[in-house]
Design a protein around this motif. Structure first.
Motif, short mmCIF file in Angstrom:
data_model
loop_
_atom_site.label_atom_id
_atom_site.label_comp_id
_atom_site.label_asym_id
_atom_site.label_seq_id
_atom_site.Cartn_x
_atom_site.Cartn_y
_atom_site.Cartn_z
N TYR A 137 0.86 -1.18 0.00
CA TYR A 137 0.00 0.00 0.00
C TYR A 137 0.90 1.23 0.00
CZ TYR A 137 -3.47 -3.50 1.21
OH TYR A 137 -4.28 -4.61 1.20
N PRO A 138 1.41 1.61 -1.18
CA PRO A 138 2.49 2.60 -1.26
C PRO A 138 2.03 4.03 -0.98
CG PRO A 138 1.79 1.98 -3.46
CD PRO A 138 1.06 1.08 -2.50
N HIS A 139 2.94 4.79 -0.42
CA HIS A 139 2.74 6.21 -0.12
C HIS A 139 3.94 6.95 -0.73
CE1 HIS A 139 0.36 9.12 2.19
NE2 HIS A 139 1.52 9.74 2.43
N GLY A 140 4.81 7.51 0.11
CA GLY A 140 5.99 8.20 -0.42
C GLY A 140 6.98 7.24 -1.04
N ILE A 141 7.68 7.70 -2.10
CA ILE A 141 8.70 6.88 -2.75
C ILE A 141 9.93 7.73 -3.05
CG2 ILE A 141 7.03 5.30 -3.81
CD1 ILE A 141 7.58 6.74 -6.49
N ASP A 142 11.04 7.04 -3.28
CA ASP A 142 12.26 7.69 -3.75
C ASP A 142 13.08 6.66 -4.52
OD1 ASP A 142 14.01 9.75 -4.19
OD2 ASP A 142 14.98 9.68 -2.23
N VAL A 143 14.04 7.13 -5.29
CA VAL A 143 14.91 6.23 -6.04
C VAL A 143 16.37 6.54 -5.72
CG1 VAL A 143 13.27 5.90 -7.93
CG2 VAL A 143 14.98 7.74 -8.08
N TRP A 144 17.21 5.54 -5.85
CA TRP A 144 18.66 5.72 -5.74
C TRP A 144 19.26 5.09 -6.98
CZ3 TRP A 144 22.87 2.17 -4.66
CH2 TRP A 144 24.09 2.83 -4.41
N GLN A 145 20.00 5.88 -7.74
CA GLN A 145 20.56 5.42 -9.00
C GLN A 145 22.08 5.50 -8.96
OE1 GLN A 145 17.59 8.00 -11.48
NE2 GLN A 145 18.00 6.15 -12.69
N LYS A 146 22.72 4.41 -9.35
CA LYS A 146 24.18 4.36 -9.41
C LYS A 146 24.57 3.55 -10.63
CE LYS A 146 28.38 3.28 -6.82
NZ LYS A 146 28.95 2.74 -5.56
N VAL A 185 7.40 3.68 0.85
CA VAL A 185 6.74 3.55 2.15
C VAL A 185 5.43 2.82 1.92
CG1 VAL A 185 5.72 4.78 4.09
CG2 VAL A 185 7.74 5.72 2.95
N SER A 186 5.22 1.72 2.62
CA SER A 186 4.00 0.93 2.47
C SER A 186 3.32 0.78 3.83
CB SER A 186 4.33 -0.45 1.89
OG SER A 186 3.17 -1.25 1.79
N HIS A 187 2.02 1.08 3.86
CA HIS A 187 1.25 1.02 5.11
C HIS A 187 0.49 -0.30 5.17
CE1 HIS A 187 2.28 5.17 5.73
NE2 HIS A 187 1.63 5.57 4.66
N GLY A 188 1.07 -1.28 5.84
CA GLY A 188 0.44 -2.60 5.97
C GLY A 188 -0.31 -2.76 7.26
N SER A 189 -0.98 -3.90 7.40
CA SER A 189 -1.79 -4.15 8.59
C SER A 189 -0.93 -4.34 9.84
CB SER A 189 -2.66 -5.39 8.36
OG SER A 189 -1.84 -6.54 8.10
N GLN A 190 0.33 -4.73 9.67
CA GLN A 190 1.23 -4.94 10.80
C GLN A 190 2.18 -3.77 11.02
OE1 GLN A 190 0.75 -7.72 12.71
NE2 GLN A 190 -0.96 -8.00 11.27
N GLY A 191 1.87 -2.63 10.41
CA GLY A 191 2.73 -1.46 10.55
C GLY A 191 3.33 -1.08 9.20
N GLY A 242 8.05 0.67 11.95
CA GLY A 242 7.13 1.21 12.94
C GLY A 242 5.85 1.72 12.31
N LYS A 243 5.36 2.85 12.82
CA LYS A 243 4.09 3.40 12.36
C LYS A 243 4.22 4.89 12.02
CE LYS A 243 1.17 0.18 14.97
NZ LYS A 243 0.07 0.06 15.96
N ASN A 244 3.23 5.36 11.27
CA ASN A 244 3.09 6.79 10.92
C ASN A 244 4.23 7.31 10.06
OD1 ASN A 244 0.74 6.85 12.52
ND2 ASN A 244 1.88 7.45 14.34
N ILE A 245 4.83 6.43 9.26
CA ILE A 245 5.86 6.87 8.32
C ILE A 245 5.17 7.45 7.09
CG2 ILE A 245 7.85 6.20 6.95
CD1 ILE A 245 8.24 6.08 10.00
N ASN A 246 5.65 8.60 6.63
CA ASN A 246 4.99 9.31 5.54
C ASN A 246 5.83 9.32 4.26
OD1 ASN A 246 4.00 11.58 3.86
ND2 ASN A 246 2.60 11.93 5.56
N ASP A 247 7.06 9.80 4.34
CA ASP A 247 7.87 9.98 3.13
C ASP A 247 9.29 9.50 3.38
OD1 ASP A 247 8.34 10.67 0.52
OD2 ASP A 247 8.59 12.81 0.90
N ILE A 248 10.03 9.34 2.28
CA ILE A 248 11.39 8.85 2.35
C ILE A 248 12.28 9.64 1.41
CG2 ILE A 248 10.81 7.07 0.62
CD1 ILE A 248 12.96 5.29 1.94
N SER A 249 13.51 9.90 1.85
CA SER A 249 14.55 10.47 1.00
C SER A 249 15.79 9.59 1.17
CB SER A 249 14.87 11.92 1.41
OG SER A 249 15.80 12.50 0.52
N VAL A 250 16.26 9.03 0.07
CA VAL A 250 17.33 8.03 0.12
C VAL A 250 18.69 8.71 0.03
CG1 VAL A 250 18.32 6.03 -1.05
CG2 VAL A 250 15.84 6.27 -0.86
N ILE A 251 19.57 8.37 0.97
CA ILE A 251 20.96 8.86 0.94
C ILE A 251 21.80 7.95 0.07
CG2 ILE A 251 22.99 9.39 2.33
CD1 ILE A 251 21.07 9.84 4.71
#
Length: 338
Positions: A94-103, A112-118, A144-153
């Motif tokens: 159940y995707p929400h925020g996404i990011d890519v890392w290219q090399k 970020v995926s919001h599943g039934s187990q967190g 964990g819970k309540n994760i919204n967005d991601i930025s990949v280092i």
């Protein structure tokens, strides 16, 4: 004396409520700006976030939030309909925020995926030659819970926003009481660490590794905060907090500045989430950065009552234009320069 104290308390409560309504956009006047330069693209639902690719095209997260079916990732290319990418998706996606890392020639996708187990960060390798996703369970993890967005280092280090400390009614109380309990997490091989706290509904996040600058959208305060930070340092240094942006959501880089999608009327957004007939206004800001990397100026790029695309949550540069997606609406919006 008690009467005076009662009057003072009533005035204080009234002032708080008015200020709360102001921040929620209840008194904000929406105007249509740049509508004539836009065209609708169908074929995708709930494109909450978009990740441009350096070789052209982009990926988008997709989830129809009006039913319980799992979502998917889509490939977007100029002049073509959105393509649902095949792949071995995890059972609950159940995707929400996404990011890519290219090399080199490889592209890794983090969602970020919001599943039934967190919440989980689900990781894929994007094989562009065959337009397919290959799931990477060894790089995916629960967060964990309540994760919204991601930025990949890099491949194994990510920055995440945790928009609330609590879920459900307590989470709503955080918003109404404007409690600064949101945070930014650093995830690495050693685990999860709180990098920033004391934020108001931490939503979109973007880290620029070249300039070593971090930007966080704080939705309920209508602000984008700018921070100086490099991996390995314990605490980011606040450069500034730019306010007055009304319900900010995802942040994307655009040249030397930023694009930020926003919800100018948060109460309308809440109503639209429950009823698709209650169109929620959309707003996209262009933000200019100062010499130190802090946000210094804002300009509206696009604004509407939501007639073409309601509740726009992301705006990304795309082949010389701006591509927009919505957290709840169907389709995309492609807009040219003003």
């Amino acid at each position: 004396m008690k009467k005076l104290m009662g009057i003072a308390l009533a005035v204080a409560v009234l002032a708080y409520v008015i200020n709360l309504l102001f921040d929620a956009g209840a008194f904000y006047r929406v105007q249509d700006i740049n509508l004539q330069q836009c065209r609708k693209i169908s074929g995708i639902s709930g494109a909450e976030d978009i990740a441009p690719l350096k070789e052209g095209g982009a990926l988008a997260s997709s989830l129809n939030r009006h039913d319980k079916a799992p979502g998917a990732l889509y490939y977007l290319q100029q002049g073509q309909a959105p393509l649902r990418l095949p792949g071995d998706y995890p059972p609950e996606f159940y995707p929400h925020g996404i990011d890519v890392w290219q090399k080199d020639a490889e592209t890794w996708v983090y969602a970020v995926s919001h599943g039934s187990q967190g919440d989980r960060i689900e990781t894929f390798r994007f094989e562009r030659a065959v337009m397919r996703l290959v799931y990477q369970p060894e790089l995916s993890r629960s967060v964990g819970k309540n994760i919204n967005d991601i930025s990949v280092i890099d491949q194994s280090r990510w920055l995440l926003t945790r928009d609330h400390a609590y879920a459900g009614g307590l989470g709503r109380a955080e918003d109404y009481l404007r409690l600064p309990l949101a945070s930014v997490l650093l995830v690495d091989d050693a685990g999860e660490h709180t990098l920033l706290d004391g934020l108001h509904f931490a939503n979109g996040i973007y880290y620029n590794p070249q300039r070593e600058r971090l930007y966080v959208a704080e939705t309920t305060s209508g602000a984008v905060s700018s921070w100086a930070w490099r991996p390995g340092e314990a605490s980011p240094v606040l450069l500034g907090r730019f306010t007055g942006l009304h319900g900010v959501d995802n942040i994307m880089p655009e040249g030397d500045g930023l694009l930020v999608a926003a919800h100018p009327k948060l109460l309308k957004l809440s109503a639209y989430q429950k009823d698709a007939q209650e169109r929620s206004p959309s707003l996209v800001w262009r933000l200019a950065l100062g010499p130190q990397g802090a946000v210094e100026r804002s300009q509206i790029f696009y604004q509407s009552h939501g007639q073409a695309l309601a509740a726009i949550s992301v705006a990304a540069p795309f082949d010389g234009q701006i591509l927009m997606g919505s957290v709840f609406d169907d389709g995309l919006l492609m807009c040219g320069e003003r």
